[in-house]
Structure formats: structure tokens, C-alpha cells
Enzyme design. Structure first.
Site, PDB file in Angstrom:
ATOM      1  CG  ASN A  14      -2.124   0.783   1.003  1.00  0.00           C
ATOM      2  OD1 ASN A  14      -2.189   1.397   0.540  1.00  0.00           O
ATOM      3  ND2 ASN A  14      -3.000   0.926   2.540  1.00  0.00           N
ATOM      4  CD  GLU A  40      -2.531  -1.588  -3.979  1.00  0.00           C
ATOM      5  OE1 GLU A  40      -2.715   0.097  -4.523  1.00  0.00           O
ATOM      6  OE2 GLU A  40      -3.172  -1.790  -2.778  1.00  0.00           O
ATOM      7  CG  ASP A 156      -4.944  -7.626  -3.341  1.00  0.00           C
ATOM      8  OD1 ASP A 156      -4.397  -8.287  -3.294  1.00  0.00           O
ATOM      9  OD2 ASP A 156      -4.303  -6.164  -2.724  1.00  0.00           O
ATOM     10  CG  ASN A 158      -7.951  -6.773  -5.372  1.00  0.00           C
ATOM     11  OD1 ASN A 158      -8.346  -6.606  -3.763  1.00  0.00           O
ATOM     12  ND2 ASN A 158      -6.727  -6.029  -5.881  1.00  0.00           N
ATOM     13  CG  HIS A 260      -3.237  -5.832   1.679  1.00  0.00           C
ATOM     14  ND1 HIS A 260      -3.172  -6.942   1.085  1.00  0.00           N
ATOM     15  CD2 HIS A 260      -3.434  -5.120   1.486  1.00  0.00           C
ATOM     16  CE1 HIS A 260      -4.677  -6.513   0.107  1.00  0.00           C
ATOM     17  NE2 HIS A 260      -4.177  -5.639   0.211  1.00  0.00           N
TER      18      HIS A 260
END
Length: 271
Positions: A14, A40, A156, A158, A260
Site C-alpha cells: 500500500n 502496490e 494480492d 483481490n 494487508h
């Protein structure tokens, strides 16, 4: 822990600069993975230069988005790869920095470690359709890869695959990340007897019934983290031969450098 184990971590940062201010480098230096796949990154090459090319003596290899402050993936490794592939050959999504593959090939084996970041569809219908396009393009890529080499894909995704992969599955059946089409895509990918499947969800192989302890992501709303109202969105997907070498797993829920949690799996092989 025996030195024969290969410690592989996946973490959605992130934002690498944000995660750095929250202590991610100290955590990496403490846990000392052999390899860490990050998603990310949210940075450009200039932001990484002189600062984030290496973490704990691991060299980073990246696939960054063209758009500033968006997406981006990387793999930090203690072992020099034989090849690095940025992108998987799909112009729309390669522009978004979603795939980097490190190959560690020798005369005796063909092996890849991949960091991938699947699109999120939660912002609206336009991005959900983009996510479906990504899944449609990505599946044949994985099948072609499986036919030619062993690999572990960390990332990730999603997608929460099953009801045990999120706290409130009943109320999320029409929400991105738990849509029937997304779950069906995962089921097909993991199907043991289907020629269009055959990959292994390594965490689920080790922990087939875990629920509350399996989550890797929590919304920033409604005290989701404090109440552990989470989703399992972060995976290790492996070819069967490598999945069979998985020995133990850890999800570091208490670490807060991102929304996360890092997930680490130890495999009984060396690069």
C-alpha cells in the site's frame, strides 16, 4: 528452522514509502525472507533510486505503473535471477505494473518466482469489467507457464475464493472480490483434474479449514481490523511439485505497515 528452507513472503505494501515510515524494513531485517514479493509499490523508478533498490541485502526487480502513485510490483531476492520479465504481454495491464517474474533457471530446472497484483473492481463497474478482462487474459498465461516451468506466484489477487476466506461472506456475494464469476475463475485455476487448472493454493493446502486466522486484508472502515472482519486476498499459487515442498506458513496480522498482512511460506528447496 533448517537452512534448507526457502522463506518466501508476499506483501501488499500500500505504498513502499508509506510502509517504510511504518517500519517494514525493520520487520524484513528481523524475519529475513530469502525472497519477498511486493505489490502496490505506488512509486516511479526515480522514487526507488538510491533508496529502495535493495532491502536487507536483497536486490529488487520491479514492474512499475506508468501512472504515478499507482499499482506497481516487485520481487526482492538474495539470489541473482537468470532472467527478469516485466509484464505478461497484455498492453492494457502491463501499463499498470501488475506482473514481474524472476527466473532462476539451471541446466537441471526451470523455476520462476512471480509477484502479481490483480485489479480491484471495488471502485465501480468500469474497473470490475477491467478485472474480468485481466482474469480472461491471465488464465491462459498461467497455463502456458505451467506447461513449461515450475513457479510460485505470490500476490494480492483481490479475490476471496471460498466462504471461509472472508468474515461476512453472505453480505458480500454481490461485491467485487467475492462475485460468483471471480470465485469460479479461482475454482477453475485450482481444479486438480482439469487441464485448464492444476495450480495449488499453498496456504489452503497447509491450513484447509482456517477462517479467522486466514485473513490478510481489513477495510479501513467500521473497526474492521479491531474486530477481525477480514478477507483472505493474498496468496501463494504454485505448481504441484513446488506446492508439495511447502512446510509451514505464517500470516503476520499484528504488523501494521499496510492494510494487508504479510504472508510467509517456507518451502523445502533452495534457489
Amino acid at each position: 528452522m533448517g537452512s534448507s528452507l526457502f522463506k518466501l513472503t508476499s506483501l501488499n505494501l500500500n505504498g513502499i514509502r508509506s510502509a517504510s515510515t511504518k517500519g517494514v524494513e525493520r520487520w524484513i531485517a528481523t524475519t529475513r525472507p530469502d525472497c519477498i514479493c511486493v505489490q502496490e509499490v505506488k512509486a516511479q523508478a526515480a522514487d526507488l533510486a538510491g533508496r529502495f533498490e535493495q532491502l536487507d541485502e536483497m536486490r529488487g526487480h520491479f514492474h512499475l505503473a506508468q501512472k504515478k502513485g499507482y499499482s506497481g510490483v516487485g520481487v526482492y531476492t538474495r539470489h541473482e535471477p537468470s532472467d527478469v520479465l516485466a509484464g505478461f504481454g497484455c498492453e492494457e495491464f502491463d501499463a499498470e505494473g501488475r506482473y514481474v517474474e524472476l527466473r532462476f533457471d539451471t541446466p537441471a530446472r526451470r523455476l520462476s518466482i512471480i509477484s502479481a497484483y490483480f485489479p480491484s473492481g471495488s471502485s465501480g463497474e468500469e474497473r470490475q469489467q477491467a478485472k474480468f478482462r485481466f482474469l480472461e487474459r491471465f488464465h491462459p498465461h498461467l497455463m502456458a507457464l505451467k506447461a513449461s516451468r515450475e513457479f510460485i506466484l505470490c500476490g494480492d489477487l483481490n479475490i476471496a475464493h471460498q466462504q471461509i476466506d472472508l468474515k461476512n461472506w453472505r453480505s458480500n456475494q454481490k461485491n467485487s472480490g467475492f462475485l460468483p464469476e471471480e470465485r469460479a475463475w479461482m475454482t477453475k485455476l485450482l481444479h486438480t483434474e482439469d487441464a485448464d487448472g492444476g495450480l495449488v493454493d499453498v496456504y489452503r493446502q497447509l491450513q484447509p479449514t482456517a477462517t479467522d486466522t486466514a485473513y490478510t486484508w481489513w477495510s479501513n472502515r467500521g473497526q474492521a481490523y479491531a474486530k477481525n472482519v477480514g478477507w483472505r486476498l493474498d496468496y501463494h499459487l504454485a505448481t504441484p511439485a513446488l506446492a508439495a515442498l511447502a512446510r509451514q506458513e505464517a500470516i503476520y496480522k499484528d504488523e501494521k505497515f499496510s492494510d494487508h498482512a504479510p504472508i510467509t511460506i517456507d518451502y523445502e528447496f533452495r534457489l
